[in-house]
Design a protein around this motif. Structure first.
Motif, PDB file in Angstrom:
ATOM      1  N   ALA A   1      16.237  37.431  24.658  1.00 49.74           N
ATOM      2  CA  ALA A   1      17.691  37.395  24.620  1.00 49.74           C
ATOM      3  C   ALA A   1      18.236  36.248  23.765  1.00 49.74           C
ATOM      4  CB  ALA A   1      18.230  37.291  26.035  1.00 49.74           C
ATOM      5  N   GLU A   2      17.576  35.119  23.767  1.00 46.57           N
ATOM      6  CA  GLU A   2      18.080  33.960  23.038  1.00 46.57           C
ATOM      7  C   GLU A   2      16.890  33.142  22.529  1.00 46.57           C
ATOM      8  OE1 GLU A   2      20.844  30.253  24.220  1.00 46.57           O
ATOM      9  OE2 GLU A   2      21.486  32.197  25.018  1.00 46.57           O
ATOM     10  N   PRO A   3      16.302  33.540  21.386  1.00 48.16           N
ATOM     11  CA  PRO A   3      15.129  32.796  20.897  1.00 48.16           C
ATOM     12  C   PRO A   3      15.526  31.380  20.485  1.00 48.16           C
ATOM     13  CG  PRO A   3      15.872  34.333  19.228  1.00 48.16           C
ATOM     14  CD  PRO A   3      16.704  34.580  20.448  1.00 48.16           C
ATOM     15  N   PHE A   4      14.825  30.382  21.053  1.00 47.11           N
ATOM     16  CA  PHE A   4      15.170  29.015  20.698  1.00 47.11           C
ATOM     17  C   PHE A   4      14.001  28.229  20.123  1.00 47.11           C
ATOM     18  CE2 PHE A   4      13.431  28.283  24.801  1.00 47.11           C
ATOM     19  CZ  PHE A   4      13.132  26.934  24.921  1.00 47.11           C
ATOM     20  N   ARG A   5      12.812  28.824  20.073  1.00 48.45           N
ATOM     21  CA  ARG A   5      11.654  28.213  19.411  1.00 48.45           C
ATOM     22  C   ARG A   5      10.881  29.312  18.705  1.00 48.45           C
ATOM     23  NH1 ARG A   5      14.361  24.497  20.469  1.00 48.45           N
ATOM     24  NH2 ARG A   5      13.789  22.592  21.544  1.00 48.45           N
ATOM     25  N   VAL A   6      10.284  28.985  17.554  1.00 47.98           N
ATOM     26  CA  VAL A   6       9.471  29.936  16.807  1.00 47.98           C
ATOM     27  C   VAL A   6       8.290  29.183  16.212  1.00 47.98           C
ATOM     28  CG1 VAL A   6      10.793  29.704  14.656  1.00 47.98           C
ATOM     29  CG2 VAL A   6       9.508  31.805  15.094  1.00 47.98           C
ATOM     30  N   ALA A   7       7.148  29.861  16.125  1.00 48.67           N
ATOM     31  CA  ALA A   7       5.955  29.311  15.480  1.00 48.67           C
ATOM     32  C   ALA A   7       5.231  30.475  14.814  1.00 48.67           C
ATOM     33  CB  ALA A   7       5.045  28.639  16.504  1.00 48.67           C
ATOM     34  N   VAL A   8       4.385  30.151  13.826  1.00 47.98           N
ATOM     35  CA  VAL A   8       3.619  31.170  13.107  1.00 47.98           C
ATOM     36  C   VAL A   8       2.179  30.689  13.030  1.00 47.98           C
ATOM     37  CG1 VAL A   8       3.464  32.510  10.980  1.00 47.98           C
ATOM     38  CG2 VAL A   8       5.671  31.653  11.727  1.00 47.98           C
ATOM     39  N   ASP A   9       1.219  31.602  13.297  1.00 50.01           N
ATOM     40  CA  ASP A   9      -0.185  31.199  13.220  1.00 50.01           C
ATOM     41  C   ASP A   9      -0.774  31.526  11.844  1.00 50.01           C
ATOM     42  OD1 ASP A   9      -0.984  33.910  13.210  1.00 50.01           O
ATOM     43  OD2 ASP A   9      -1.434  33.917  15.345  1.00 50.01           O
ATOM     44  N   ALA A  10      -2.039  31.187  11.649  1.00 52.75           N
ATOM     45  CA  ALA A  10      -2.700  31.385  10.358  1.00 52.75           C
ATOM     46  C   ALA A  10      -2.795  32.851   9.967  1.00 52.75           C
ATOM     47  CB  ALA A  10      -4.098  30.765  10.384  1.00 52.75           C
ATOM     48  N   GLY A  11      -2.778  33.755  10.937  1.00 52.78           N
ATOM     49  CA  GLY A  11      -2.825  35.186  10.657  1.00 52.78           C
ATOM     50  C   GLY A  11      -1.448  35.810  10.530  1.00 52.78           C
ATOM     51  N   ALA A  12      -0.406  34.992  10.468  1.00 49.31           N
ATOM     52  CA  ALA A  12       0.999  35.404  10.322  1.00 49.31           C
ATOM     53  C   ALA A  12       1.586  35.996  11.599  1.00 49.31           C
ATOM     54  CB  ALA A  12       1.193  36.352   9.139  1.00 49.31           C
ATOM     55  N   GLY A  13       0.900  35.838  12.752  1.00 47.46           N
ATOM     56  CA  GLY A  13       1.489  36.231  14.028  1.00 47.46           C
ATOM     57  C   GLY A  13       2.682  35.330  14.310  1.00 47.46           C
ATOM     58  N   ILE A  14       3.720  35.891  14.899  1.00 49.76           N
ATOM     59  CA  ILE A  14       4.967  35.161  15.150  1.00 49.76           C
ATOM     60  C   ILE A  14       5.108  34.958  16.657  1.00 49.76           C
ATOM     61  CG2 ILE A  14       7.465  35.196  14.850  1.00 49.76           C
ATOM     62  CD1 ILE A  14       6.887  37.301  12.553  1.00 49.76           C
ATOM     63  N   TYR A  15       5.385  33.748  17.072  1.00 45.50           N
ATOM     64  CA  TYR A  15       5.514  33.373  18.477  1.00 45.50           C
ATOM     65  C   TYR A  15       6.935  32.894  18.733  1.00 45.50           C
ATOM     66  CZ  TYR A  15       0.481  33.404  18.037  1.00 45.50           C
ATOM     67  OH  TYR A  15      -0.812  33.776  17.788  1.00 45.50           O
TER      68      TYR A  15
ATOM     69  N   LEU B   1       9.866  31.680  21.929  1.00 50.17           N
ATOM     70  CA  LEU B   1      10.228  31.360  23.313  1.00 50.17           C
ATOM     71  C   LEU B   1      11.673  31.783  23.524  1.00 50.17           C
ATOM     72  CD1 LEU B   1       8.773  27.773  23.775  1.00 50.17           C
ATOM     73  CD2 LEU B   1       7.902  29.902  24.739  1.00 50.17           C
ATOM     74  N   SER B   2      11.926  32.398  24.670  1.00 50.18           N
ATOM     75  CA  SER B   2      13.269  32.823  25.021  1.00 50.18           C
ATOM     76  C   SER B   2      13.836  31.882  26.067  1.00 50.18           C
ATOM     77  CB  SER B   2      13.240  34.247  25.564  1.00 50.18           C
ATOM     78  OG  SER B   2      14.500  34.597  26.079  1.00 50.18           O
ATOM     79  N   ARG B   3      14.997  31.333  25.777  1.00 50.27           N
ATOM     80  CA  ARG B   3      15.636  30.417  26.720  1.00 50.27           C
ATOM     81  C   ARG B   3      16.053  31.145  27.984  1.00 50.27           C
ATOM     82  NH1 ARG B   3      19.540  27.957  23.617  1.00 50.27           N
ATOM     83  NH2 ARG B   3      18.156  26.209  23.275  1.00 50.27           N
ATOM     84  N   ASN B   4      16.675  32.300  27.863  1.00 50.13           N
ATOM     85  CA  ASN B   4      17.201  33.015  29.028  1.00 50.13           C
ATOM     86  C   ASN B   4      16.135  33.703  29.847  1.00 50.13           C
ATOM     87  OD1 ASN B   4      19.702  32.187  28.282  1.00 50.13           O
ATOM     88  ND2 ASN B   4      20.298  34.106  27.333  1.00 50.13           N
ATOM     89  N   ALA B   5      15.090  34.227  29.207  1.00 50.44           N
ATOM     90  CA  ALA B   5      14.071  34.978  29.933  1.00 50.44           C
ATOM     91  C   ALA B   5      12.938  34.088  30.443  1.00 50.44           C
ATOM     92  CB  ALA B   5      13.490  36.066  29.029  1.00 50.44           C
ATOM     93  N   ASN B   6      12.911  32.814  30.045  1.00 49.77           N
ATOM     94  CA  ASN B   6      11.819  31.916  30.424  1.00 49.77           C
ATOM     95  C   ASN B   6      10.470  32.575  30.156  1.00 49.77           C
ATOM     96  OD1 ASN B   6      13.405  29.747  31.282  1.00 49.77           O
ATOM     97  ND2 ASN B   6      13.760  30.743  33.243  1.00 49.77           N
ATOM     98  N   ALA B   7      10.314  33.112  28.959  1.00 51.90           N
ATOM     99  CA  ALA B   7       9.097  33.831  28.612  1.00 51.90           C
ATOM    100  C   ALA B   7       8.666  33.486  27.190  1.00 51.90           C
ATOM    101  CB  ALA B   7       9.319  35.335  28.739  1.00 51.90           C
ATOM    102  N   PHE B   8       7.416  33.821  26.905  1.00 49.56           N
ATOM    103  CA  PHE B   8       6.760  33.563  25.628  1.00 49.56           C
ATOM    104  C   PHE B   8       6.409  34.914  25.017  1.00 49.56           C
ATOM    105  CE2 PHE B   8       2.639  32.858  23.483  1.00 49.56           C
ATOM    106  CZ  PHE B   8       3.023  31.915  22.550  1.00 49.56           C
ATOM    107  N   TYR B   9       6.795  35.163  23.771  1.00 53.92           N
ATOM    108  CA  TYR B   9       6.598  36.463  23.132  1.00 53.92           C
ATOM    109  C   TYR B   9       5.760  36.310  21.871  1.00 53.92           C
ATOM    110  CZ  TYR B   9      10.323  37.886  26.218  1.00 53.92           C
ATOM    111  OH  TYR B   9      11.072  38.137  27.333  1.00 53.92           O
TER     112      TYR B   9
END
Length: 140
Positions: free
Chosen positions: A103-117, A119-127
């Motif tokens: 709902a509200e992405p507030f952090r993003v990261a990318v790994d060596a294989g271009a996977g995108i990570y 964090l959602s502030r509202n859902a308290n979850a990691f995608y």
């Protein structure tokens, strides 16, 4: 300046949220939190900026965090737009995606294989998303 997965607090720019450097390109990007990203090179020398406030492609509503992949692409977690946005290092929009669960992405990261990570502030979850922005997995 140490390069690689360097993430430091940015206190030398007005309202700057974050700086990240990329070892391969020798460049860094600083997110000012005002709808603009600052581009830096070498020992934090200002070399340009891009982005404006708005909802069109290449614009930001509430950019919270950024990450740079191994090829120099910049990923921005824009909580206001409820999206993860991908740009070339000089600011050309490549992709924007959102997922109703993030709902509200507030952090993003990318790994060596271009996977995108994200964090959602509202859902308290990691995608986790594929390099194309397709949902792959989430926790919890």
């Amino acid at each position: 300046m140490l390069l690689g997965a360097l993430i430091i607090s940015c206190c030398f720019f007005n309202s700057c949220n974050k700086v990240q450097a990329n070892q391969n390109t020798g460049q860094a990007a600083a997110n000012k939190g005002n709808g603009q990203d600052q581009i830096l090179s070498g020992p934090l020398k200002f070399i340009g900026s891009w982005g404006t406030r708005g909802s069109d492609p290449g614009q930001f509503q509430s950019p919270e965090w950024l990450a740079i992949d191994a090829t120099g692409n910049v990923f921005v977690a824009d909580a206001g737009a409820k999206a993860i946005e991908k740009f070339t290092f000089d600011g050309h929009p490549l992709m924007s995606f959102n997922d109703a669960q993030v709902a509200e992405p507030f952090r993003v990261a990318v790994d060596a294989g271009a996977g995108i990570y994200a964090l959602s502030r509202n859902a308290n979850a990691f995608y986790i998303f594929s390099p194309e922005g397709e949902p792959f997995r989430h926790f919890p």
